[in-house]
Write a protein that holds these residues in place. Structure first.
Motif, PDB file in Angstrom:
ATOM      1  N   UNK B 162      -5.643  11.563  10.774  1.00  0.00           N
ATOM      2  CA  UNK B 162      -4.655  10.799   9.998  1.00  0.00           C
ATOM      3  C   UNK B 162      -5.360  10.090   8.846  1.00  0.00           C
ATOM      4  N   UNK B 163      -6.551   9.577   9.130  1.00  0.00           N
ATOM      5  CA  UNK B 163      -7.334   8.901   8.107  1.00  0.00           C
ATOM      6  C   UNK B 163      -7.599   9.843   6.945  1.00  0.00           C
ATOM      7  N   UNK B 164      -7.994  11.057   7.277  1.00  0.00           N
ATOM      8  CA  UNK B 164      -8.359  12.029   6.245  1.00  0.00           C
ATOM      9  C   UNK B 164      -7.116  12.566   5.522  1.00  0.00           C
ATOM     10  N   UNK B 165      -6.059  12.843   6.280  1.00  0.00           N
ATOM     11  CA  UNK B 165      -4.880  13.481   5.683  1.00  0.00           C
ATOM     12  C   UNK B 165      -3.960  12.497   4.974  1.00  0.00           C
ATOM     13  N   UNK B 166      -3.866  11.283   5.484  1.00  0.00           N
ATOM     14  CA  UNK B 166      -2.873  10.349   4.962  1.00  0.00           C
ATOM     15  C   UNK B 166      -3.503   9.108   4.331  1.00  0.00           C
ATOM     16  N   UNK B 167      -4.357   8.433   5.076  1.00  0.00           N
ATOM     17  CA  UNK B 167      -4.799   7.117   4.605  1.00  0.00           C
ATOM     18  C   UNK B 167      -5.699   7.219   3.364  1.00  0.00           C
ATOM     19  N   UNK B 168      -6.693   8.099   3.417  1.00  0.00           N
ATOM     20  CA  UNK B 168      -7.610   8.192   2.268  1.00  0.00           C
ATOM     21  C   UNK B 168      -6.883   8.663   1.006  1.00  0.00           C
ATOM     22  N   UNK B 169      -6.129   9.774   1.069  1.00  0.00           N
ATOM     23  CA  UNK B 169      -5.432  10.164  -0.163  1.00  0.00           C
ATOM     24  C   UNK B 169      -4.475   9.088  -0.650  1.00  0.00           C
ATOM     25  N   UNK B 170      -3.858   8.360   0.270  1.00  0.00           N
ATOM     26  CA  UNK B 170      -2.940   7.299  -0.126  1.00  0.00           C
ATOM     27  C   UNK B 170      -3.657   6.145  -0.803  1.00  0.00           C
ATOM     28  N   UNK B 171      -4.914   5.913  -0.413  1.00  0.00           N
ATOM     29  CA  UNK B 171      -5.645   4.765  -0.948  1.00  0.00           C
ATOM     30  C   UNK B 171      -6.449   5.119  -2.195  1.00  0.00           C
ATOM     31  N   UNK B 172      -6.602   6.402  -2.480  1.00  0.00           N
ATOM     32  CA  UNK B 172      -7.471   6.816  -3.586  1.00  0.00           C
ATOM     33  C   UNK B 172      -7.115   6.216  -4.955  1.00  0.00           C
ATOM     34  N   UNK B 173      -5.841   6.176  -5.340  1.00  0.00           N
ATOM     35  CA  UNK B 173      -5.554   5.590  -6.659  1.00  0.00           C
ATOM     36  C   UNK B 173      -6.046   4.148  -6.755  1.00  0.00           C
ATOM     37  N   UNK B 174      -5.911   3.403  -5.678  1.00  0.00           N
ATOM     38  CA  UNK B 174      -6.398   2.023  -5.650  1.00  0.00           C
ATOM     39  C   UNK B 174      -7.914   2.013  -5.766  1.00  0.00           C
ATOM     40  N   UNK B 175      -8.548   2.909  -5.013  1.00  0.00           N
ATOM     41  CA  UNK B 175     -10.000   3.003  -5.042  1.00  0.00           C
ATOM     42  C   UNK B 175     -10.492   3.219  -6.466  1.00  0.00           C
ATOM     43  N   UNK B 176      -9.843   4.111  -7.174  1.00  0.00           N
ATOM     44  CA  UNK B 176     -10.310   4.429  -8.526  1.00  0.00           C
ATOM     45  C   UNK B 176     -10.085   3.281  -9.498  1.00  0.00           C
ATOM     46  N   UNK B 177      -8.995   2.536  -9.318  1.00  0.00           N
ATOM     47  CA  UNK B 177      -8.836   1.413 -10.244  1.00  0.00           C
ATOM     48  C   UNK B 177      -9.923   0.382  -9.981  1.00  0.00           C
ATOM     49  N   UNK B 178     -10.340   0.244  -8.713  1.00  0.00           N
ATOM     50  CA  UNK B 178     -11.456  -0.645  -8.410  1.00  0.00           C
ATOM     51  C   UNK B 178     -12.761  -0.136  -8.983  1.00  0.00           C
ATOM     52  N   UNK B 179     -12.964   1.170  -8.850  1.00  0.00           N
ATOM     53  CA  UNK B 179     -14.213   1.769  -9.319  1.00  0.00           C
ATOM     54  C   UNK B 179     -14.333   1.673 -10.840  1.00  0.00           C
ATOM     55  N   UNK B 180     -13.221   1.894 -11.539  1.00  0.00           N
ATOM     56  CA  UNK B 180     -13.251   1.833 -13.002  1.00  0.00           C
ATOM     57  C   UNK B 180     -13.653   0.432 -13.470  1.00  0.00           C
ATOM     58  N   UNK B 181     -13.066  -0.552 -12.802  1.00  0.00           N
ATOM     59  CA  UNK B 181     -13.412  -1.934 -13.106  1.00  0.00           C
ATOM     60  C   UNK B 181     -14.890  -2.173 -12.821  1.00  0.00           C
ATOM     61  N   UNK B 182     -15.336  -1.720 -11.634  1.00  0.00           N
ATOM     62  CA  UNK B 182     -16.707  -1.967 -11.202  1.00  0.00           C
ATOM     63  C   UNK B 182     -17.728  -1.243 -12.053  1.00  0.00           C
ATOM     64  N   UNK B 183     -17.438  -0.013 -12.430  1.00  0.00           N
ATOM     65  CA  UNK B 183     -18.438   0.808 -13.117  1.00  0.00           C
ATOM     66  C   UNK B 183     -18.839   0.191 -14.454  1.00  0.00           C
TER      67      UNK B 183
END
Lengths: 219, 247
Positions: B162-183
């Motif tokens: 479930x983590x791989x199929x649902x949670x990670x893909x669902x959280x990815x857009x958030x992850x990238x907005x964090x990464x863009x800020x951080x980078x």
């Protein structure tokens, strides 16, 4: 319940219809007593379709349907062909590559329903799958859903607040009392399918069930 | 095509601004140790290019390592906070409050603790990346309702799937907005770390040039930093497009 049977659950809102389904799905534990599905603890035995939008927004219609099999582990190579055929058989061929946000509410529910049927489970738990749709789409989807069910011959427990819908679709209709829910009445519906809404026998059943619902409200 | 016209407009604006700058310097006869004209900066950029490249690679390595470590720890802490409730409850106020931690003020301490090599800068960059990634990924994991997950839970799908199929893909857009800020901030962080104490890197180069009043070199280094920042932004965007394609 008998295999291949369609049982609908109706009852006043807030009486615990959804809770009942969630217990059957193994998502909740009953406070007392126990539920068995095919003689086993319920978790993993049934395909449960939650209320509301439950499709994965980042997957296409096809991808969402395949997810029902991926959930069990590796995807069989023929699953994709099977899923495409299923989409085509039930009028969704051209939407296979569409994402949920590109689909209308009715189409999304069709995809979510097909996904539930596509899971390798013999028992389906459907929580008001047509609840959020307008009357026209709803009537259309009832007929459509009947077609899908007749193809698969799976056992269905169907929660609805629309008594007429229950009569049109079910073998049996279960009426629950207000909280705390008890079984108020059980109505077998042995009319041949497809059933016309205007059929006096359908209307008769509807009246009877509505009567049972009303009288259950009086303590 | 819209993207292309936008880029052309942006280039035009930059060209006009540079032209005005050049004009002002010449009209006001500003000495180059106060404000060098763009032509001088580009000359320095071209002449010192090998040196700039050498220092840029050091800074880039610091940022790269910092990004890697920051993302790894940020994702790890977010997952931990998501699954272990007490941890989540204990960490949330710190993660939310982390925006006010003056990371740049901590840079001198890191130099004190980790020495003059690349590690204090890596630590600053990692710390800068860590917080937005952890906060955003945790937000992402908590962002969607239970309906998305319950279909799979009822099927008895194990949580790791479930983590791989649902949670990670669902959280990815958030992850990238964090990464863009951080980078992009990590680049600034690494440079500040180099100001405090270093023997290599663009920050070091800038301090050296500044001390000798070679402002053309300082600006050339800033130009390189801007290019690096744009490059990082582009790489993160590319990763985002690859992972979130057709959404």
């Amino acid at each position: 319940m008998e295999r291949g049977e369609w049982v609908s659950v109706v009852g006043p809102s807030g009486c615990g219809k959804t809770t009942l389904l969630r217990i059957c799905a193994g998502l909740l534990k009953p406070h007392s007593g126990s539920v068995q599905v095919f003689g086993k603890p319920p978790r993993g035995q049934a395909a449960y379709m939650p209320q509301g939008d439950s499709l994965l927004p980042w997957r296409t219609a096809l991808g969402n349907i395949l997810a029902a099999r991926e959930a069990d582990g590796r995807l069989e190579p023929e699953a994709k062909k099977e899923a495409l055929a299923l989409l085509a058989d039930f009028g969704l061929a051209e939407f296979a590559q569409s994402f949920p946000n590109e689909l209308s509410g009715g189409m999304r529910q069709r995809v979510a329903l097909l996904r539930t049927f596509f899971a390798r489970r013999d028992l389906l738990l459907l929580d008001e799958p047509l609840g959020a749709l307008d009357a026209l789409t709803r009537a259309e989807l009832q007929d459509w859903l009947l077609g899908v069910w007749q193809r698969f011959q799976k056992t269905v427990i169907f929660v609805t607040h629309d008594v007429e819908e229950a009569v049109i679709l079910s073998n049996r209709v279960l009426v629950l009392t207000p909280r705390p829910a008890r079984l108020a009445a059980l109505f077998p519906v042995d009319l041949p399918r497809p059933r016309e809404r205007s059929d006096p026998r359908v209307q008769g059943k509807r009246e009877a069930i509505l009567g049972a619902l009303a009288s259950s409200r009086v303590p | 095509m819209k993207g292309k016209t936008e880029i052309l407009w942006a280039l035009l604006v930059v060209a006009v601004l540079l032209g005005l700058w050049e004009l002002c310097v010449h009209l006001l006869q500003l000495p180059p140790y106060v404000l060098p004209p763009p032509s001088r900066i580009f000359l320095a950029f071209a002449r010192d290019f090998p040196l700039l490249l050498h220092h840029a690679l050091v800074t880039l390595a610091e940022v790269g390592l910092g990004l890697g470590i920051g993302v790894f720890l940020g994702v790890g802490v977010a997952v931990l906070a998501f699954y272990v409730r007490p941890v989540g409850r204990a960490l949330t106020p710190f993660l939310v409050g982390s925006q006010v931690i003056p990371v740049f003020a901590v840079a001198p301490l890191f130099v004190l603790w980790f020495g003059f090599g690349i590690w204090p800068k890596v630590a600053v960059a990692a710390m800068i990346v860590f917080f937005p990634v952890a906060v955003n990924f945790l937000d992402g994991l908590r962002s969607f309702g239970p309906e998305l997950v319950e279909f799979f839970q009822a099927l008895g799908t194990p949580e790791h799937r479930i983590f791989r199929m649902v949670r990670v893909p669902g959280a990815l857009p958030f992850f990238f907005s964090g990464l863009r800020l951080g980078a992009t901030l990590a680049l600034v962080g690494a440079t500040v770390g180099e100001w405090v104490g270093a023997s290599r890197g663009l920050g070091y180069f800038m301090i050296q040039a500044n001390a000798r009043l070679r402002l053309d070199r300082v600006f050339a280094a800033i130009l390189v930093l801007v290019l690096l920042g744009l490059g990082l932004f582009w790489v993160v965007g590319l990763g985002e497009r690859l992972l979130l394609r057709r959404r």
